[in-house]
Design a protein around this motif. Structure first.
Motif, PDB file in Angstrom:
ATOM      1  N   VAL A 195       1.780  12.636 -15.398  1.00 52.32           N
ATOM      2  CA  VAL A 195       0.751  12.735 -16.442  1.00 52.32           C
ATOM      3  C   VAL A 195       0.128  14.128 -16.457  1.00 52.32           C
ATOM      4  CG1 VAL A 195       0.268  10.260 -16.450  1.00 52.32           C
ATOM      5  CG2 VAL A 195      -1.014  11.747 -14.899  1.00 52.32           C
ATOM      6  N   SER A 196       0.073  14.773 -15.301  1.00 56.89           N
ATOM      7  CA  SER A 196      -0.412  16.155 -15.255  1.00 56.89           C
ATOM      8  C   SER A 196       0.580  17.093 -15.930  1.00 56.89           C
ATOM      9  CB  SER A 196      -0.631  16.594 -13.805  1.00 56.89           C
ATOM     10  OG  SER A 196      -1.574  15.773 -13.155  1.00 56.89           O
ATOM     11  N   ALA A 197       1.861  16.846 -15.685  1.00 56.93           N
ATOM     12  CA  ALA A 197       2.894  17.693 -16.288  1.00 56.93           C
ATOM     13  C   ALA A 197       2.909  17.556 -17.805  1.00 56.93           C
ATOM     14  CB  ALA A 197       4.259  17.330 -15.711  1.00 56.93           C
ATOM     15  N   ILE A 198       2.629  16.359 -18.316  1.00 59.10           N
ATOM     16  CA  ILE A 198       2.602  16.165 -19.770  1.00 59.10           C
ATOM     17  C   ILE A 198       1.556  17.069 -20.411  1.00 59.10           C
ATOM     18  CG2 ILE A 198       2.029  14.509 -21.592  1.00 59.10           C
ATOM     19  CD1 ILE A 198       3.332  12.343 -19.865  1.00 59.10           C
ATOM     20  N   LEU A 199       0.382  17.145 -19.792  1.00 60.86           N
ATOM     21  CA  LEU A 199      -0.662  18.035 -20.312  1.00 60.86           C
ATOM     22  C   LEU A 199      -0.203  19.488 -20.274  1.00 60.86           C
ATOM     23  CD1 LEU A 199      -3.524  18.670 -21.296  1.00 60.86           C
ATOM     24  CD2 LEU A 199      -4.265  18.646 -18.895  1.00 60.86           C
ATOM     25  N   LEU A 200       0.389  19.881 -19.166  1.00 54.49           N
ATOM     26  CA  LEU A 200       0.865  21.262 -19.043  1.00 54.49           C
ATOM     27  C   LEU A 200       1.960  21.557 -20.060  1.00 54.49           C
ATOM     28  CD1 LEU A 200       0.907  23.980 -17.609  1.00 54.49           C
ATOM     29  CD2 LEU A 200       2.449  22.989 -15.902  1.00 54.49           C
ATOM     30  N   TRP A 201       2.862  20.614 -20.276  1.00 54.85           N
ATOM     31  CA  TRP A 201       3.937  20.830 -21.243  1.00 54.85           C
ATOM     32  C   TRP A 201       3.388  20.946 -22.665  1.00 54.85           C
ATOM     33  CZ3 TRP A 201       7.085  16.345 -18.671  1.00 54.85           C
ATOM     34  CH2 TRP A 201       7.649  16.823 -17.477  1.00 54.85           C
ATOM     35  N   LEU A 202       2.377  20.158 -22.984  1.00 58.26           N
ATOM     36  CA  LEU A 202       1.751  20.277 -24.305  1.00 58.26           C
ATOM     37  C   LEU A 202       1.154  21.666 -24.499  1.00 58.26           C
ATOM     38  CD1 LEU A 202      -0.075  16.821 -24.561  1.00 58.26           C
ATOM     39  CD2 LEU A 202       1.877  17.569 -25.928  1.00 58.26           C
TER      40      LEU A 202
ATOM     41  N   ALA B 154       0.830  -1.203   0.000  1.00 52.98           N
ATOM     42  CA  ALA B 154       0.000   0.000   0.000  1.00 52.98           C
ATOM     43  C   ALA B 154       0.865   1.253   0.000  1.00 52.98           C
ATOM     44  CB  ALA B 154      -0.928  -0.002   1.212  1.00 52.98           C
ATOM     45  N   LEU B 155       1.917   1.226   0.794  1.00 50.42           N
ATOM     46  CA  LEU B 155       2.834   2.362   0.816  1.00 50.42           C
ATOM     47  C   LEU B 155       3.471   2.575  -0.551  1.00 50.42           C
ATOM     48  CD1 LEU B 155       4.707   2.102   4.246  1.00 50.42           C
ATOM     49  CD2 LEU B 155       3.472   4.088   3.373  1.00 50.42           C
ATOM     50  N   SER B 156       3.929   1.503  -1.141  1.00 54.10           N
ATOM     51  CA  SER B 156       4.566   1.601  -2.458  1.00 54.10           C
ATOM     52  C   SER B 156       3.578   2.073  -3.514  1.00 54.10           C
ATOM     53  CB  SER B 156       5.151   0.241  -2.857  1.00 54.10           C
ATOM     54  OG  SER B 156       6.114  -0.190  -1.919  1.00 54.10           O
ATOM     55  N   ASN B 157       2.338   1.576  -3.432  1.00 50.30           N
ATOM     56  CA  ASN B 157       1.319   1.985  -4.399  1.00 50.30           C
ATOM     57  C   ASN B 157       1.016   3.479  -4.294  1.00 50.30           C
ATOM     58  OD1 ASN B 157       1.085  -0.628  -5.354  1.00 50.30           O
ATOM     59  ND2 ASN B 157      -0.634  -1.137  -4.004  1.00 50.30           N
ATOM     60  N   CYS B 158       0.901   3.961  -3.073  1.00 52.30           N
ATOM     61  CA  CYS B 158       0.597   5.379  -2.872  1.00 52.30           C
ATOM     62  C   CYS B 158       1.744   6.267  -3.350  1.00 52.30           C
ATOM     63  CB  CYS B 158       0.301   5.650  -1.398  1.00 52.30           C
ATOM     64  SG  CYS B 158      -1.312   5.036  -0.837  1.00 52.30           S
ATOM     65  N   VAL B 159       2.969   5.856  -3.045  1.00 49.31           N
ATOM     66  CA  VAL B 159       4.131   6.640  -3.481  1.00 49.31           C
ATOM     67  C   VAL B 159       4.224   6.648  -5.001  1.00 49.31           C
ATOM     68  CG1 VAL B 159       6.647   6.754  -3.465  1.00 49.31           C
ATOM     69  CG2 VAL B 159       5.414   6.265  -1.350  1.00 49.31           C
ATOM     70  N   ALA B 160       4.028   5.483  -5.611  1.00 53.97           N
ATOM     71  CA  ALA B 160       4.116   5.389  -7.071  1.00 53.97           C
ATOM     72  C   ALA B 160       3.004   6.192  -7.740  1.00 53.97           C
ATOM     73  CB  ALA B 160       4.051   3.928  -7.500  1.00 53.97           C
ATOM     74  N   MET B 161       1.785   6.073  -7.232  1.00 54.09           N
ATOM     75  CA  MET B 161       0.663   6.781  -7.841  1.00 54.09           C
ATOM     76  C   MET B 161       0.810   8.288  -7.690  1.00 54.09           C
ATOM     77  SD  MET B 161      -1.956   6.559  -9.660  1.00 54.09           S
ATOM     78  CE  MET B 161      -2.079   4.766  -9.679  1.00 54.09           C
ATOM     79  N   ASP B 162       1.366   8.718  -6.576  1.00 46.52           N
ATOM     80  CA  ASP B 162       1.588  10.153  -6.372  1.00 46.52           C
ATOM     81  C   ASP B 162       2.507  10.715  -7.453  1.00 46.52           C
ATOM     82  OD1 ASP B 162       1.373  12.499  -4.315  1.00 46.52           O
ATOM     83  OD2 ASP B 162       3.512  12.343  -4.770  1.00 46.52           O
TER      84      ASP B 162
ATOM     85  N   ILE C 120       3.112   9.264 -10.445  1.00 50.50           N
ATOM     86  CA  ILE C 120       2.476   9.081 -11.755  1.00 50.50           C
ATOM     87  C   ILE C 120       1.492  10.207 -12.040  1.00 50.50           C
ATOM     88  CG2 ILE C 120       0.871   7.616 -13.044  1.00 50.50           C
ATOM     89  CD1 ILE C 120       2.203   5.206 -11.699  1.00 50.50           C
ATOM     90  N   ILE C 121       0.707  10.575 -11.043  1.00 46.70           N
ATOM     91  CA  ILE C 121      -0.277  11.646 -11.223  1.00 46.70           C
ATOM     92  C   ILE C 121       0.409  12.946 -11.607  1.00 46.70           C
ATOM     93  CG2 ILE C 121      -1.947  13.093 -10.002  1.00 46.70           C
ATOM     94  CD1 ILE C 121      -2.672  10.608  -8.350  1.00 46.70           C
ATOM     95  N   ARG C 122       1.518  13.232 -10.968  1.00 52.36           N
ATOM     96  CA  ARG C 122       2.232  14.466 -11.276  1.00 52.36           C
ATOM     97  C   ARG C 122       2.844  14.440 -12.678  1.00 52.36           C
ATOM     98  NH1 ARG C 122       1.712  14.422  -6.029  1.00 52.36           N
ATOM     99  NH2 ARG C 122       1.970  16.318  -4.779  1.00 52.36           N
TER     100      ARG C 122
ATOM    101  N   ILE D 252      -8.130  26.739   1.062  1.00 50.46           N
ATOM    102  CA  ILE D 252      -9.077  25.878   0.353  1.00 50.46           C
ATOM    103  C   ILE D 252      -8.516  24.462   0.349  1.00 50.46           C
ATOM    104  CG2 ILE D 252     -10.243  25.426  -1.840  1.00 50.46           C
ATOM    105  CD1 ILE D 252      -9.981  28.374  -2.486  1.00 50.46           C
ATOM    106  N   PRO D 253      -9.284  23.481   0.775  1.00 51.78           N
ATOM    107  CA  PRO D 253      -8.768  22.101   0.790  1.00 51.78           C
ATOM    108  C   PRO D 253      -8.393  21.633  -0.614  1.00 51.78           C
ATOM    109  CG  PRO D 253     -10.809  22.287   2.049  1.00 51.78           C
ATOM    110  CD  PRO D 253     -10.653  23.574   1.309  1.00 51.78           C
ATOM    111  N   TRP D 254      -7.378  20.802  -0.683  1.00 47.89           N
ATOM    112  CA  TRP D 254      -6.938  20.269  -1.967  1.00 47.89           C
ATOM    113  C   TRP D 254      -8.037  19.397  -2.567  1.00 47.89           C
ATOM    114  CZ3 TRP D 254      -3.753  20.983  -5.725  1.00 47.89           C
ATOM    115  CH2 TRP D 254      -3.487  19.961  -6.633  1.00 47.89           C
ATOM    116  N   PHE D 255      -8.457  19.712  -3.815  1.00 45.92           N
ATOM    117  CA  PHE D 255      -9.554  18.950  -4.420  1.00 45.92           C
ATOM    118  C   PHE D 255      -9.125  18.196  -5.675  1.00 45.92           C
ATOM    119  CE2 PHE D 255     -10.307  23.533  -5.473  1.00 45.92           C
ATOM    120  CZ  PHE D 255      -9.847  23.513  -6.775  1.00 45.92           C
ATOM    121  N   SER D 256      -7.878  17.801  -5.735  1.00 46.61           N
ATOM    122  CA  SER D 256      -7.319  16.976  -6.810  1.00 46.61           C
ATOM    123  C   SER D 256      -6.993  17.829  -8.034  1.00 46.61           C
ATOM    124  CB  SER D 256      -8.250  15.825  -7.208  1.00 46.61           C
ATOM    125  OG  SER D 256      -9.262  16.259  -8.094  1.00 46.61           O
TER     126      SER D 256
END
Length: 296
Positions: free
Chosen positions: A100-107, A86-94, A96-98, A245-249
C-alpha cells in the motif's frame, strides 16, 4: 538478551507514537489547503491529472488511517502472542504495508513522469524510456518483496514470544533493498528535471532574457522532484541503519510525500488559472481600446 529485548521494544514502541503525528500532519494540511483546492482544482473539468490529484490526496489520508489503525491494533495484548497465527499475521501485514505504501509512491511517480513528458515537449521517446524504467522498478520491488516475505517467518519466529507492543521490528536479509528500485528510478526522474532546468536557464542567461514563468515552474518542479527523492533516500538510509535514527514507521513519509505532491499540483493549477486570467484581461483591454478607437 536484555539489550536485545530493549532494542526490540523500542523499535516497536516508537512507530506506535510516531504514526499519530503523521495523521495529524496530513489532516492539518488538508484543512488548511482546502480553500485553495476548492478554488483552483475543483472548477476544472475531470481529466487524468485531476483524477490523479484526488486519488493521491484521499488515498494518502486513507493510508495514514490504516497505518495508525494497524499499528495500534497490533499493539494490543494477544494479537501478536506466541502463536502460528500471530506469525502469519505479522508476515502478512509486513507485506501489505509495503504494497500500500508502494501504491502511493507509484502514483506520485506517475505524476512526475507526466511532468517530464510535458517538460520535454510531449516526447514519446522520453515517455517510453521512463515507462520501461518505471515498470522495471515495480518488477524489482515485487521480487524483493516476495523474497523477503518468504523468509520473514523464520526471521521473527524467535522474537514473537516476547511481550512487545506489536510485531517485532527486525530488519534483515535484503530488506534494505526494498526501496532501491524506486530510489534509482527517482534519481532518473530528477536527472531529467535537472537537465531541462539547467539547459533552459543557461539559454536564457546566454541570451540575456528575463526569467520567465516557465523557468520558475521548472525550478519549482526541480525542488519538488528533489524533495521526493530525498524522502525516499532517507527512508532507505533509516532501514539500513546508517542514520542511527530508530525506525518510526511509514506514516511520516506518507504524509510528507502527499503534502509535497498535492501542494505542487495546487500551485500548478493556480499558476494556470492566474495566467489564463491575465491573458483574458489583456484581451479585454485590447477589445476596449479597439472600441474606443472605433468610437473616436
Amino acid at each position: 538478551q536484555a539489550a536485545a529485548f530493549i532494542k526490540l521494544f523500542t523499535g516497536s514502541i516508537i512507530p506506535l507514537h510516531a504514526s499519530l503525528p503523521g495523521l495529524t500532519w496530513i489532516s492539518s494540511s488538508l484543512m488548511f489547503s482546502n480553500n485553495s483546492q476548492i478554488r483552483y482544482v475543483w472548477p476544472h473539468k475531470w481529466n487524468f491529472g485531476k483524477i490523479l490529484y484526488m486519488w493521491i490526496r484521499y488515498y494518502s489520508i486513507t493510508l495514514l488511517i490504516f497505518d495508525v489503525t494497524q499499528i495500534h491494533l497490533f499493539s494490543r495484548p494477544g494479537i501478536t502472542s506466541d502463536t502460528s497465527d500471530a506469525l502469519s499475521n505479522c508476515v502478512a501485514m509486513d507485506s501489505i504495508i509495503r504494497v500500500v505504501s508502494a501504491i502511493l509512491l507509484w502514483l506520485i511517480e506517475i505524476v512526475m513522469q507526466l511532468h517530464i513528458y510535458t517538460l520535454y515537449n510531449r516526447s514519446w521517446k522520453v515517455a517510453m524510456i521512463n515507462f520501461f524504467l518505471f515498470m522495471g522498478s515495480i518488477a524489482g520491488f515485487t521480487w524483493i518483496l516476495v523474497h523477503n516475505a518468504l523468509r520473514r517467518h523464520a526471521i521473527i519466529a524467535a522474537a514473537i514470544h516476547l511481550p512487545l507492543p506489536g510485531c517485532p521490528s527486525i530488519h534483515s536479509g535484503i530488506e534494505w533493498a526494498q526501496w532501491v528500485p524506486a530510489t534509482a528510478f527517482e534519481g532518473v526522474l530528477v536527472c531529467w528535471a535537472l537537465y531541462k532546468t539547467m539547459s533552459t536557464l543557461l539559454i536564457q542567461w546566454h541570451n540575456g532574457s528575463k526569467v520567465s514563468l516557465y523557468s520558475l515552474i521548472l525550478c519549482y518542479n526541480l525542488f519538488y522532484f528533489s524533495g521526493i527523492a530525498c524522502l525516499i533516500v532517507f527512508n532507505n538510509l533509516m532501514v539500513i541503519g546508517i542514520t542511527k535514527i530508530p525506525w518510526f514507521s511509514y506514516s511520516p513519509f506518507h504524509a510528507a510525500m502527499e503534502i509535497i505532491t498535492s501542494h505542487m499540483i495546487i500551485n500548478l493549477y493556480k499558476a494556470h488559472q492566474e495566467t489564463w486570467q491575465w491573458h483574458l484581461s489583456l484581451l479585454d483591454n485590447g477589445l476596449i481600446n479597439s472600441l474606443d478607437s472605433a468610437l473616436e
